[in-house]
Scaffold this motif. Structure first.
Motif, PDB file in Angstrom:
ATOM      1  N   GLY A 190       0.802  -1.212   0.000  1.00 29.18           N
ATOM      2  CA  GLY A 190       0.000   0.000   0.000  1.00 29.18           C
ATOM      3  C   GLY A 190       0.836   1.262   0.000  1.00 29.18           C
ATOM      4  N   SER A 191       2.015   1.197  -0.595  1.00 29.69           N
ATOM      5  CA  SER A 191       2.878   2.382  -0.697  1.00 29.69           C
ATOM      6  C   SER A 191       3.019   2.789  -2.157  1.00 29.69           C
ATOM      7  CB  SER A 191       4.261   2.083  -0.104  1.00 29.69           C
ATOM      8  OG  SER A 191       4.870   0.991  -0.772  1.00 29.69           O
ATOM      9  N   LEU A 192       3.274   4.082  -2.378  1.00 26.34           N
ATOM     10  CA  LEU A 192       3.445   4.619  -3.736  1.00 26.34           C
ATOM     11  C   LEU A 192       4.821   5.249  -3.848  1.00 26.34           C
ATOM     12  CD1 LEU A 192       1.015   6.609  -5.941  1.00 26.34           C
ATOM     13  CD2 LEU A 192       3.217   7.649  -5.375  1.00 26.34           C
ATOM     14  N   ARG A 193       5.481   5.002  -4.984  1.00 32.84           N
ATOM     15  CA  ARG A 193       6.774   5.632  -5.258  1.00 32.84           C
ATOM     16  C   ARG A 193       6.767   6.231  -6.643  1.00 32.84           C
ATOM     17  NH1 ARG A 193      11.703   1.770  -4.710  1.00 32.84           N
ATOM     18  NH2 ARG A 193      12.768   3.740  -5.150  1.00 32.84           N
ATOM     19  N   ILE A 194       7.209   7.467  -6.732  1.00 35.76           N
ATOM     20  CA  ILE A 194       7.597   8.076  -8.012  1.00 35.76           C
ATOM     21  C   ILE A 194       9.110   8.208  -7.929  1.00 35.76           C
ATOM     22  CG2 ILE A 194       7.445  10.134  -9.454  1.00 35.76           C
ATOM     23  CD1 ILE A 194       4.551  10.393  -8.556  1.00 35.76           C
ATOM     24  N   TYR A 195       9.799   7.597  -8.858  1.00 38.93           N
ATOM     25  CA  TYR A 195      11.201   7.271  -8.666  1.00 38.93           C
ATOM     26  C   TYR A 195      12.103   8.499  -8.561  1.00 38.93           C
ATOM     27  CZ  TYR A 195       9.490   2.659 -10.001  1.00 38.93           C
ATOM     28  OH  TYR A 195       8.788   1.490 -10.068  1.00 38.93           O
ATOM     29  N   ALA A 196      13.184   8.300  -7.787  1.00 34.72           N
ATOM     30  CA  ALA A 196      14.133   9.376  -7.504  1.00 34.72           C
ATOM     31  C   ALA A 196      15.207   9.473  -8.589  1.00 34.72           C
ATOM     32  CB  ALA A 196      14.790   9.127  -6.146  1.00 34.72           C
ATOM     33  N   ALA A 197      15.936  10.580  -8.541  1.00 36.93           N
ATOM     34  CA  ALA A 197      17.013  10.800  -9.519  1.00 36.93           C
ATOM     35  C   ALA A 197      18.255  10.002  -9.167  1.00 36.93           C
ATOM     36  CB  ALA A 197      17.349  12.288  -9.591  1.00 36.93           C
ATOM     37  N   GLN A 198      18.437   9.674  -7.905  1.00 36.96           N
ATOM     38  CA  GLN A 198      19.620   8.947  -7.462  1.00 36.96           C
ATOM     39  C   GLN A 198      19.198   7.579  -6.935  1.00 36.96           C
ATOM     40  OE1 GLN A 198      22.548  10.377  -8.057  1.00 36.96           O
ATOM     41  NE2 GLN A 198      21.458  12.190  -8.803  1.00 36.96           N
ATOM     42  N   HIS A 199      19.441   6.549  -7.721  1.00 40.72           N
ATOM     43  CA  HIS A 199      19.105   5.191  -7.334  1.00 40.72           C
ATOM     44  C   HIS A 199      19.918   4.256  -8.212  1.00 40.72           C
ATOM     45  CE1 HIS A 199      16.776   1.503  -6.579  1.00 40.72           C
ATOM     46  NE2 HIS A 199      16.280   2.116  -5.533  1.00 40.72           N
ATOM     47  N   ARG A 200      20.253   3.079  -7.672  1.00 42.79           N
ATOM     48  CA  ARG A 200      21.124   2.188  -8.430  1.00 42.79           C
ATOM     49  C   ARG A 200      20.449   1.611  -9.672  1.00 42.79           C
ATOM     50  NH1 ARG A 200      19.502  -0.283  -3.808  1.00 42.79           N
ATOM     51  NH2 ARG A 200      18.419  -2.296  -3.984  1.00 42.79           N
ATOM     52  N   SER A 201      19.103   1.525  -9.685  1.00 39.20           N
ATOM     53  CA  SER A 201      18.450   0.942 -10.863  1.00 39.20           C
ATOM     54  C   SER A 201      17.150   1.639 -11.232  1.00 39.20           C
ATOM     55  CB  SER A 201      18.179  -0.552 -10.654  1.00 39.20           C
ATOM     56  OG  SER A 201      17.341  -0.753  -9.541  1.00 39.20           O
ATOM     57  N   MET A 202      16.351   2.041 -10.241  1.00 38.47           N
ATOM     58  CA  MET A 202      15.052   2.659 -10.528  1.00 38.47           C
ATOM     59  C   MET A 202      15.218   4.176 -10.590  1.00 38.47           C
ATOM     60  SD  MET A 202      13.587  -0.189 -10.766  1.00 38.47           S
ATOM     61  CE  MET A 202      11.955   0.392 -11.194  1.00 38.47           C
ATOM     62  N   ILE A 203      15.801   4.653 -11.677  1.00 43.63           N
ATOM     63  CA  ILE A 203      16.137   6.073 -11.809  1.00 43.63           C
ATOM     64  C   ILE A 203      15.049   6.794 -12.592  1.00 43.63           C
ATOM     65  CG2 ILE A 203      17.827   7.719 -12.700  1.00 43.63           C
ATOM     66  CD1 ILE A 203      19.930   5.510 -12.438  1.00 43.63           C
ATOM     67  N   LEU A 204      14.317   7.662 -11.976  1.00 44.60           N
ATOM     68  CA  LEU A 204      13.322   8.548 -12.578  1.00 44.60           C
ATOM     69  C   LEU A 204      12.335   7.794 -13.467  1.00 44.60           C
ATOM     70  CD1 LEU A 204      15.484  11.707 -13.314  1.00 44.60           C
ATOM     71  CD2 LEU A 204      13.712  11.446 -11.571  1.00 44.60           C
ATOM     72  N   PHE A 205      12.722   7.480 -14.665  1.00 43.77           N
ATOM     73  CA  PHE A 205      11.841   6.787 -15.608  1.00 43.77           C
ATOM     74  C   PHE A 205      12.695   6.023 -16.605  1.00 43.77           C
ATOM     75  CE2 PHE A 205      12.531  11.169 -16.862  1.00 43.77           C
ATOM     76  CZ  PHE A 205      13.083  11.044 -18.130  1.00 43.77           C
ATOM     77  N   GLY A 206      12.081   5.033 -17.225  1.00 40.75           N
ATOM     78  CA  GLY A 206      12.818   4.241 -18.205  1.00 40.75           C
ATOM     79  C   GLY A 206      11.884   3.325 -18.964  1.00 40.75           C
ATOM     80  N   GLY A 207      12.424   2.594 -19.917  1.00 41.77           N
ATOM     81  CA  GLY A 207      11.628   1.721 -20.759  1.00 41.77           C
ATOM     82  C   GLY A 207      10.802   0.715 -19.969  1.00 41.77           C
ATOM     83  N   PHE A 208       9.664   0.393 -20.523  1.00 44.18           N
ATOM     84  CA  PHE A 208       8.650  -0.416 -19.839  1.00 44.18           C
ATOM     85  C   PHE A 208       9.221  -1.742 -19.309  1.00 44.18           C
ATOM     86  CE2 PHE A 208       5.091  -3.397 -19.814  1.00 44.18           C
ATOM     87  CZ  PHE A 208       4.113  -2.677 -19.148  1.00 44.18           C
ATOM     88  N   VAL A 209       9.755  -2.563 -20.188  1.00 44.32           N
ATOM     89  CA  VAL A 209      10.279  -3.868 -19.770  1.00 44.32           C
ATOM     90  C   VAL A 209      11.539  -3.689 -18.920  1.00 44.32           C
ATOM     91  CG1 VAL A 209      11.140  -6.101 -20.571  1.00 44.32           C
ATOM     92  CG2 VAL A 209       9.274  -4.962 -21.802  1.00 44.32           C
ATOM     93  N   HIS A 210      12.368  -2.758 -19.328  1.00 48.24           N
ATOM     94  CA  HIS A 210      13.609  -2.475 -18.604  1.00 48.24           C
ATOM     95  C   HIS A 210      13.322  -2.176 -17.133  1.00 48.24           C
ATOM     96  CE1 HIS A 210      17.597  -0.686 -17.858  1.00 48.24           C
ATOM     97  NE2 HIS A 210      16.944   0.272 -17.235  1.00 48.24           N
ATOM     98  N   MET A 211      12.365  -1.320 -16.846  1.00 49.70           N
ATOM     99  CA  MET A 211      12.076  -0.906 -15.471  1.00 49.70           C
ATOM    100  C   MET A 211      11.403  -2.020 -14.680  1.00 49.70           C
ATOM    101  SD  MET A 211      13.334   2.134 -15.064  1.00 49.70           S
ATOM    102  CE  MET A 211      12.521   3.159 -13.825  1.00 49.70           C
ATOM    103  N   ILE A 212      10.526  -2.771 -15.323  1.00 44.60           N
ATOM    104  CA  ILE A 212       9.883  -3.887 -14.614  1.00 44.60           C
ATOM    105  C   ILE A 212      10.932  -4.925 -14.224  1.00 44.60           C
ATOM    106  CG2 ILE A 212       8.332  -5.858 -14.894  1.00 44.60           C
ATOM    107  CD1 ILE A 212       6.431  -4.061 -16.426  1.00 44.60           C
ATOM    108  N   CYS A 213      11.833  -5.236 -15.141  1.00 41.58           N
ATOM    109  CA  CYS A 213      12.871  -6.221 -14.834  1.00 41.58           C
ATOM    110  C   CYS A 213      13.804  -5.715 -13.738  1.00 41.58           C
ATOM    111  CB  CYS A 213      13.663  -6.563 -16.090  1.00 41.58           C
ATOM    112  SG  CYS A 213      12.720  -7.553 -17.288  1.00 41.58           S
ATOM    113  N   ASN A 214      14.120  -4.413 -13.749  1.00 33.92           N
ATOM    114  CA  ASN A 214      14.957  -3.854 -12.687  1.00 33.92           C
ATOM    115  C   ASN A 214      14.277  -3.986 -11.323  1.00 33.92           C
ATOM    116  OD1 ASN A 214      17.014  -3.137 -14.391  1.00 33.92           O
ATOM    117  ND2 ASN A 214      16.521  -0.951 -14.424  1.00 33.92           N
TER     118      ASN A 214
END
Length: 428
Positions: A298-322
């Motif tokens: 029950g938590s929501l995240r809009i991704y941060a600029a500094q993260h090892r893999s979940m950085i801001l935004f990225g390709g659909f499959v790429h981000m799900i796999c990360n």
């Protein structure tokens, strides 16, 4: 104590149960009464292996028969006997046994109904309120009042009819809670005609509309994402769980971390896209956002600029796999070209964690449309047709960023309301 005495007690109670199931209430009561002196003698001699369970069975038989036979005096006396037999510390329920609490709740409910029947509204309300203060002990994992919400509302209705100024709000609150429970638990029904009629009563509807939970649980049409975040803050402070929760220690907060224009530019260049204006404005105004502990359901995240893999935004499959640590289903059900098209045209920028097995991914496409897709790792077949439709350019349910965040906040608030109810019951 002769073994045959115990055998006789067991036989009498068993026969009483048979008569009760046959609706031969007088016969069942007579057998229970015949068993009582034997039960008392065995209890005095400590000759019962499970004395509480035996007494509980006796009381259940007797209460059911007296209720059906319409003997209020005897029913009240039996309820009082239950309270005497099963004393509890009402200020410290954690260590109380399930059987003790179950019997006391039944006795208090019975006494409350008898008081209501004789027109003693004050006593009836005091007794049913006392019953509902007996929340779950450490031995109980489920709601202990499933069969009592409607009875409480009926008792409060009678009190309201006799003293409306004193009891109207209490009745409306009990009816509101009953309706909430009935909407979530199949075993709870509202079938009392008087209560059903009040669900559409103008005064009750006005009470419901003014209730903080009802005002804040759903976003108004056109709600902005900023207003949705503030709505979450507001309802968290209306609920008890944010102040004192014996079963939940999560963070009921909204936290933000700054995102610089250079962060956005670097990510846009990586994925060869231009951010939708609404999302750019969110990043620059508020930054990345975490609603509740990011590890909690029950938590929501809009991704941060500094993260090892979940950085801001990225390709659909790429981000799900990360996020998931690879997902074999994509390679099994889609070609490399299709995966590349998904990554080139749809971009994930956040998620809601529904559970360890299910996430709702928030995304936008190159046309600036926003959407969400729920991925349950135990139910890939539910997600598969939606992804196939996306490859065909059919983005069903697309919406604005405001509508997306507002809708997700609705879901988080519903989870928060449920947690608050669990905290009040001391279950989780």
């Amino acid at each position: 104590m002769p073994k045959k005495t115990l055998t006789k007690l067991t036989g009498l109670l068993r026969k009483a149960g048979v008569q009760l199931r046959k609706k031969e209430y007088a016969a069942a009561l007579a057998l229970a009464d015949e068993a009582l002196p034997i039960l008392e003698e065995l209890s005095d001699d400590d000759a019962l292996d499970d004395e509480d369970a035996t007494w509980s069975g006796y009381f259940q038989l007797r209460l059911a028969c007296l209720d059906q036979l319409g003997l209020p005096g005897d029913l009240a006396a039996t309820c009082e006997a239950v309270l005497e037999r099963f004393p509890i510390d009402e200020d410290d329920l954690d260590d109380e046994e399930l059987i003790t609490l179950a019997n006391v709740r039944a006795a208090l409910t019975g006494l409350a109904r008898l008081a209501a029947d004789r027109g003693d509204a004050d006593t009836a309300v005091a007794l049913i309120d006392r019953c509902f203060r007996l929340v779950a002990s450490d031995a109980e994992d489920d709601d202990p009042f499933l069969d009592r919400y409607q009875q409480r509302a009926a008792i409060y209705l009678g009190a309201c009819q006799s003293a409306p100024q004193r009891y109207r709000d209490g009745f409306f609150d009990s009816l509101h809670h009953l309706a909430y429970k009935a909407g979530r638990i199949h075993a709870i029904n509202i079938d009392a005609p008087a209560l059903l009629a009040y669900l559409n009563d103008p005064d009750y509807l006005a009470f419901k509309a003014a209730h903080p939970v009802e005002r804040l649980r759903k976003g108004e049409p056109g709600e902005t994402w900023q207003a949705a975040l503030e709505r979450f803050r507001a309802i968290a402070h209306e609920l008890r769980v944010v102040r004192e929760s014996p079963v939940w220690d999560g963070y009921f907060t909204v936290e933000c971390k700054a995102v610089a224009p250079s962060d956005l530019a670097a990510r846009e260049q990586t994925w060869n896209l231009t951010l939708p204006a609404a999302l750019r404005a969110l990043y620059l105004e508020r930054g990345s956002i975490e609603v509740q502990d990011p590890e909690a359901d029950g938590s929501l995240r809009i991704y941060a600029a500094q993260h090892r893999s979940m950085i801001l935004f990225g390709g659909f499959v790429h981000m799900i796999c990360n996020l998931w640590g690879d997902r074999w289903e994509f390679e099994e059900f889609f070609t490399e070209a299709e995966i590349s098209r998904l990554d080139a045209n749809f971009f994930i920028f956040g998620h809601v964690k529904n559970s360890d097995n299910r996430y709702t991914h928030l995304f936008f496409d190159r046309e600036g449309r926003f959407g969400s897709l729920a991925y349950d790792q135990n139910n890939w077949n539910k997600m598969l047709p939606q992804v196939k439709a996306m490859l065909k350019g059919k983005l069903t349910g697309s919406m604005s960023l405001d509508a997306l965040i507002s809708g997700q906040m609705d879901a988080l608030i519903e989870r928060l309301i449920d947690r608050d109810d669990q905290a009040r019951l001391n279950i989780g």
